[in-house]
Design an enzyme around this catalytic site. Structure first.
Site, PDB file in Angstrom:
ATOM      1  N   ASP B 189      15.156  69.022  53.209  1.00  0.00           N
ATOM      2  CA  ASP B 189      14.656  70.341  52.555  1.00  0.00           C
ATOM      3  C   ASP B 189      14.852  70.359  51.058  1.00  0.00           C
ATOM      4  OD1 ASP B 189      16.918  72.677  54.153  1.00  0.00           O
ATOM      5  OD2 ASP B 189      17.453  70.765  53.168  1.00  0.00           O
ATOM      6  N   GLU B 274      32.043  66.119  52.397  1.00  0.00           N
ATOM      7  CA  GLU B 274      31.726  65.088  51.137  1.00  0.00           C
ATOM      8  C   GLU B 274      33.136  64.380  50.819  1.00  0.00           C
ATOM      9  OE1 GLU B 274      30.662  68.215  51.030  1.00  0.00           O
ATOM     10  OE2 GLU B 274      28.642  68.234  51.314  1.00  0.00           O
ATOM     11  N   ARG B 303      16.033  75.505  50.237  1.00  0.00           N
ATOM     12  CA  ARG B 303      16.269  75.781  51.743  1.00  0.00           C
ATOM     13  C   ARG B 303      14.864  76.231  52.059  1.00  0.00           C
ATOM     14  NH1 ARG B 303      21.490  75.731  53.851  1.00  0.00           N
ATOM     15  NH2 ARG B 303      20.651  76.247  55.642  1.00  0.00           N
TER      16      ARG B 303
END
Lengths: 325, 324
Positions: B189, B274, B303
């Site tokens: 997205d 991450e 989003r």
């Protein structure tokens, strides 16, 4: 004679043997240089995938080399907000795949912004950049729900006005070949959609996904004609469709110069206010396999949360405002 | 005696030729021959093809973009067990992501579904795009599935799927292969500019990502020597790598040479996913800032709204056979 011959033969043989061994070694060395192709387990899938890619590219090239194909004029209203650049970027990526397309981008602003100007310039598309501010009484205020007032009306009408003027100025009958499509900047369009709409005689229609609080809305087709509409809200409206669900031929737009979007139309009647002046329901041309496939989705992008930004700005540590987002 | 000598002679004559012919016959796909003719290997866009022949300068750079559908949304509790209600916007998201990726050359898309088996929707979709792709799937186990608020940052999403993709890469590609490449984790997205892929292609590790963390943008802090020394973000800037998934890419060789580096699954705080991978691969000083020393925004963490489907009602209003 015999011993000399034998000697000669042996020499020949030895030479031959040496040459062939050297040749073999050379070949083996060449093979040893090859990268270790560990993908022997998936050569076919890869080949197929590659061939598909090439086929796709060739098809696109074929389409691009059809100068006589009608041009698709895409009118997109847009307004400045945080996600504007992102939305226009990914929309431009989609439009770049479509040959013979002209993008008419109309900003809801008092003047053209540098953000949009630069984006259009570097997009690689054929475009026209316009601007038209929304009338003050029709502007949505902070906190208003999206459906409260019709949006993009002035901008779409401005796009139509420019198109009519431009096409009248264009010499020759070829200037009337084309299709007009109203594309919002947050929807999602498949490439097949543009193929479906290209050859429209009057108004072509198709289903739209994720709209009207439904999985999809769609015209109902029987015998190749539209006989009604599948929608969950006020199906008795004259044309209960979303902006993304139809395209109009340029010829019709030019033939009916007064056909515009009515800004005073009640909510949900905006599309109808325009289409009523152009066609009747039985003149609609169904596309997308008699309106059984969804090729466009009415996606909406969330407004990004800026709570932390506001807090940081209060402390004087906000993000650099000169950066273009 | 002469008979034996003759036989030996014949064998010794025939043997090298037999070997030669056998070996060359086995390598019927011979870029070797085309290479000798002097044509370059640019026609071979497919990953890992033998373009690094002796004497050929052309190197095919391949970029692996790994993408996955939001697992949180995939497991939105289905009302009354409707299997088709899993994620309405999935096809739309993949469509527009594919439209962007189609512009990028030398790209291989690794799409991992969070599902017990590969769905027809995604398989069919991937076939139609014309992209180079690999379609994988792995289901997130029940106890890791997101419940309730799908945007709860405490639970890392997509970890198992990303790890599967890393494992596939390591199993498929040889670490000794000279094939260069870059691995980038792309959520479906987000929005990516084409410039991003150009920047990423050259062995990038750090970039700037927009619209993250409740700010207009998040970015690494770069000093005058062009080295990353910190993070411009608010959410826990003291994380080892305070960066979004979309804000970095990793050199393929690094991924292959450190086969133990994966995203940590358990015990990872929100926002540290991450870091759990990057700290096994690089140190802060190894990061290479891109996008004009991290001053330009080339990727946005957009989003998509969850579509309101109230008009479908309890029994569903629309035809379930129509794919959206």
């Amino acid at each position: 004679m015999a011993p000399r011959m034998r000697l000669k033969l042996r020499t020949v043989f030895v030479l031959y043997f040496l040459v062939s061994v050297m040749g073999l070694l050379y070949a083996l060395m060449q093979l040893g240089q090859r990268c270790d192709c560990a993908e022997h387990d998936q050569p076919y899938e890869r080949t197929i995938s590659r061939l598909r890619g090439e086929l796709h590219k060739l098809q696109e090239n074929m389409k691009k080399s059809e100068p006589t194909a009608p041009t698709i004029y895409v009118i997109t209203p847009t307004y400045a907000r945080l996600v504007q650049k992102a939305e226009l970027t990914r929309l431009s990526h989609t439009l770049l795949h479509v040959p013979q397309l002209h993008w008419i981008l109309v900003e809801d602003a008092l003047q053209k912004s540098t953000l949009v100007s630069n984006l259009l310039r570097t997009s690689g598309l054929s475009y026209t950049h316009l601007h038209m501010p929304t009338a003050a009484q029709r502007k949505l205020h902070e906190g208003d729900p999206n459906w409260l007032k019709a949006r993009g009306v002035e901008q779409r009408n401005e796009g139509l006005r420019w198109l009519r003027e431009d096409r009248r100025a264009a010499a020759g009958g070829g200037g009337e070949q084309g299709v007009v499509y109203f594309a919002d900047d947050d929807n999602t369009y498949s490439l097949q959609l543009f193929q479906e709409m290209r050859n429209t005689l009057k108004v072509s229609v198709w289903p739209v996904g994720l709209v009207g609080a439904m999985k999809y809305e769609s015209p109902l087709v029987q015998g190749g004609k539209v006989i009604g509409f599948h929608t969950g809200w006020k199906p008795s409206r004259p044309f209960p469709m979303d902006m993304a669900g139809f395209a109009v031929s340029l010829r019709l737009i030019l033939a009916k110069p007064d056909a515009c979007f009515d800004a005073d139309a009640p909510i949900g009647f905006l599309e109808g206010s325009f289409l009523q002046k152009l066609v009747t329901m039985d003149e609609l041309e169904p596309r997308a396999d008699d309106c059984t496939k969804v090729l466009v989705w009415h996606t909406r992008t969330e407004k990004p949360k800026m709570s932390t930004e506001k807090a940081m700005q209060a402390q004087g540590l906000g993000s650099d405002p000169t950066w273009e987002v | 005696m002469p008979k034996r000598r003759d036989i030996v002679a014949i064998v010794l004559i025939v043997l090298p030729w037999t070997l030669l012919i056998t070996v060359w016959h086995q390598n019927a796909i011979t870029p070797l021959l085309t290479a000798r003719k002097g044509t370059s290997c640019t026609g071979f866009n497919v990953a890992l093809d033998c373009s690094s022949q002796r004497g050929i300068v052309e190197v095919t750079r391949t970029e692996y973009v790994y993408s996955r559908p939001h697992p949180g949304l995939m497991f939105f509790p289905p009302p009354r067990g409707h299997p088709t209600y899993s994620r309405p916007v999935q096809k739309a998201e993949l469509t527009r992501l594919a439209n962007t990726l189609l512009h990028v050359s030398n790209l291989h898309w690794i799409l991992v579904e969070d599902a017990p088996k590969r769905t027809k929707l995604v398989s069919h979709f991937l076939q139609e795009t014309g992209l180079n792709y690999t379609h994988l799937n792995v289901e997130t186990p029940r106890n890791y599935k997101v419940r309730g608020d799908t945007r709860d940052p405490r639970i890392p999403r997509g970890t198992i799927q990303r790890n599967l993709a890393l494992r596939w890469l390591r199993e498929t590609l040889n670490v000794n292969s000279s094939q260069p490449g870059v691995v980038y984790f792309a959520d479906d997205d987000n929005t990516y500019s084409l410039e991003l892929f150009d920047e990423v292609r050259h062995e990038c590790v750090g970039m700037a990502c927009s619209l993250c963390g409740g700010l207009r943008y998040e970015s690494p802090k770069v000093n005058t020597l062009g080295k990353v020394f910190g993070w411009k973000t608010v959410f826990d800037p003291h994380r080892p790598f305070a960066i979004d998934m979309a804000g970095f890419a990793v050199n393929l060789r690094l991924v292959l040479s450190k086969p133990q580096a994966y995203f940590k699954l358990r015990g990872v705080k929100g926002g540290y996913q991450e870091s759990s991978l990057l700290k096994e691969l690089v140190t802060l000083g190894d990061l290479e800032p891109k996008a004009a020393n991290c001053t330009k925004i080339l990727v946005w963490h957009t989003r998509t709204e969850k579509p309101v489907l109230v008009n479908e009602g309890k029994k569903g209003f629309t035809d379930v056979n129509v794919e959206i």
